[in-house]
Design a protein around this motif. Structure first.
Motif, mmCIF file in Angstrom:
data_model
loop_
_atom_site.group_PDB
_atom_site.id
_atom_site.type_symbol
_atom_site.label_atom_id
_atom_site.label_comp_id
_atom_site.label_asym_id
_atom_site.label_seq_id
_atom_site.Cartn_x
_atom_site.Cartn_y
_atom_site.Cartn_z
ATOM 1 N N VAL A 2 33.972 33.250 43.959
ATOM 2 C CA VAL A 2 33.742 33.733 45.316
ATOM 3 C C VAL A 2 34.347 35.120 45.450
ATOM 4 O O VAL A 2 35.488 35.344 45.073
ATOM 5 N N GLN A 3 33.570 36.044 45.968
ATOM 6 C CA GLN A 3 34.051 37.402 46.191
ATOM 7 C C GLN A 3 34.453 37.549 47.655
ATOM 8 O O GLN A 3 33.738 37.095 48.547
ATOM 9 N N PRO A 4 35.593 38.191 47.928
ATOM 10 C CA PRO A 4 36.024 38.342 49.311
ATOM 11 C C PRO A 4 35.182 39.368 50.050
ATOM 12 O O PRO A 4 34.605 40.251 49.443
ATOM 13 N N SER A 5 35.170 39.256 51.359
ATOM 14 C CA SER A 5 34.396 40.191 52.167
ATOM 15 C C SER A 5 35.197 41.445 52.489
ATOM 16 O O SER A 5 34.634 42.467 52.821
ATOM 17 N N ASN A 10 42.644 36.456 50.987
ATOM 18 C CA ASN A 10 43.494 35.931 49.928
ATOM 19 C C ASN A 10 42.831 34.735 49.273
ATOM 20 O O ASN A 10 42.022 34.047 49.884
ATOM 21 N N TYR A 11 43.209 34.482 48.058
ATOM 22 C CA TYR A 11 42.713 33.330 47.327
ATOM 23 C C TYR A 11 43.405 32.068 47.823
ATOM 24 O O TYR A 11 42.802 31.017 47.949
ATOM 25 N N ILE A 12 44.693 32.209 48.112
ATOM 26 C CA ILE A 12 45.478 31.086 48.619
ATOM 27 C C ILE A 12 46.139 31.516 49.922
ATOM 28 O O ILE A 12 46.727 32.589 49.993
ATOM 29 N N ASN A 37 47.687 35.914 44.797
ATOM 30 C CA ASN A 37 46.875 36.719 45.710
ATOM 31 C C ASN A 37 46.809 38.184 45.297
ATOM 32 O O ASN A 37 45.759 38.815 45.411
ATOM 33 N N GLU A 38 47.917 38.723 44.815
ATOM 34 C CA GLU A 38 47.916 40.120 44.370
ATOM 35 C C GLU A 38 46.958 40.321 43.201
ATOM 36 O O GLU A 38 46.170 41.277 43.184
ATOM 37 N N ALA A 44 39.168 41.071 42.370
ATOM 38 C CA ALA A 44 38.015 40.982 43.260
ATOM 39 C C ALA A 44 37.512 42.352 43.709
ATOM 40 O O ALA A 44 36.349 42.487 44.047
ATOM 41 N N HIS A 45 38.378 43.332 43.666
ATOM 42 C CA HIS A 45 38.006 44.660 44.154
ATOM 43 C C HIS A 45 37.986 45.706 43.045
ATOM 44 O O HIS A 45 38.042 46.896 43.323
ATOM 45 N N THR A 46 37.917 45.248 41.815
ATOM 46 C CA THR A 46 37.874 46.152 40.672
ATOM 47 C C THR A 46 36.642 45.824 39.845
ATOM 48 O O THR A 46 36.329 44.658 39.624
ATOM 49 N N ASN A 47 36.008 46.822 39.392
ATOM 50 C CA ASN A 47 34.865 46.651 38.506
ATOM 51 C C ASN A 47 35.377 46.136 37.160
ATOM 52 O O ASN A 47 36.359 46.646 36.628
ATOM 53 N N ARG A 48 34.711 45.145 36.613
ATOM 54 C CA ARG A 48 35.155 44.568 35.334
ATOM 55 C C ARG A 48 35.235 45.620 34.225
ATOM 56 O O ARG A 48 35.985 45.464 33.285
ATOM 57 N N GLU A 49 34.455 46.707 34.345
ATOM 58 C CA GLU A 49 34.490 47.766 33.334
ATOM 59 C C GLU A 49 35.749 48.622 33.448
ATOM 60 O O GLU A 49 36.099 49.347 32.522
ATOM 61 N N ASP A 50 36.430 48.552 34.590
ATOM 62 C CA ASP A 50 37.681 49.294 34.772
ATOM 63 C C ASP A 50 38.819 48.470 34.164
ATOM 64 O O ASP A 50 39.671 47.932 34.868
#
Length: 159
Positions: A2-5, A10-12, A37-38, A44-50
């Motif tokens: 699940v990707q956050p909006s 937070n995940y938890i 959560n960190e 969640a906010h980083t491109n997997r290529e980064d």
């Protein structure tokens, strides 16, 4: 996954069901929620290529988790031993399993993928839900009885 909006998701979310009523232990448990959560926020906010960004976040979380293990487990196990908790050995075994997972991730850091990092977030989440919210709750009556006894002894001693 699940990707956050937004960046505040937070995940938890800390919940009363996680609280044991032992302030020192509850504060330490909140730290694992924060760690999870960190890392989740970065992933969640980083491109997997980064790779640099998510690997740095994963490295930081693993270092914090290793520190958490040393501080928290020592505190909790010391308390359980002093309180003569009946299932101390089984509880310590669960801690050992957690330590092995952290050490495995550290040892194999160079082979970890972006997906492995998300799996580690899930591992921390599962640990929180199963160990902290259920397994740890088993020792609460013993520890609280021990604390009350010590309080009464100290009160009687100082009278």
């Amino acid at each position: 996954m699940v990707q956050p909006s937004d960046k505040t998701t937070n995940y938890i979310v800390w919940d009363k069901k996680f609280e044991l009523g032992i302030p020192m232990i509850d504060a330490q448990h909140k730290k694992i929620v924060d760690m999870c959560n960190e890392l989740y926020q970065v992933l969640a906010h980083t491109n997997r290529e980064d790779e640099k960004a998510w690997q740095n976040a994963m490295r930081k979380t693993l270092q914090e988790a290793a520190k958490y293990v040393n501080e928290h487990f020592r505190s909790e196990e010391g308390l359980l031993k002093a309180a003569c908790y009946k299932n101390f050995d089984g509880h310590k075994c669960k801690h050992t399993e957690f330590i092995k997972e952290i050490l495995n991730k550290i040892e194999n850091f160079n082979t970890l993928t972006y997906n492995d990092a998300f799996k580690f977030v899930k591992f921390l989440y599962d640990w929180l839900l199963t160990h902290i919210a259920y397994v740890d709750k088993d020792y609460v009556p013993t520890v609280k009885a021990y604390a009350l006894k010590r309080e009464q002894e100290n009160g009687a001693y100082h009278s």
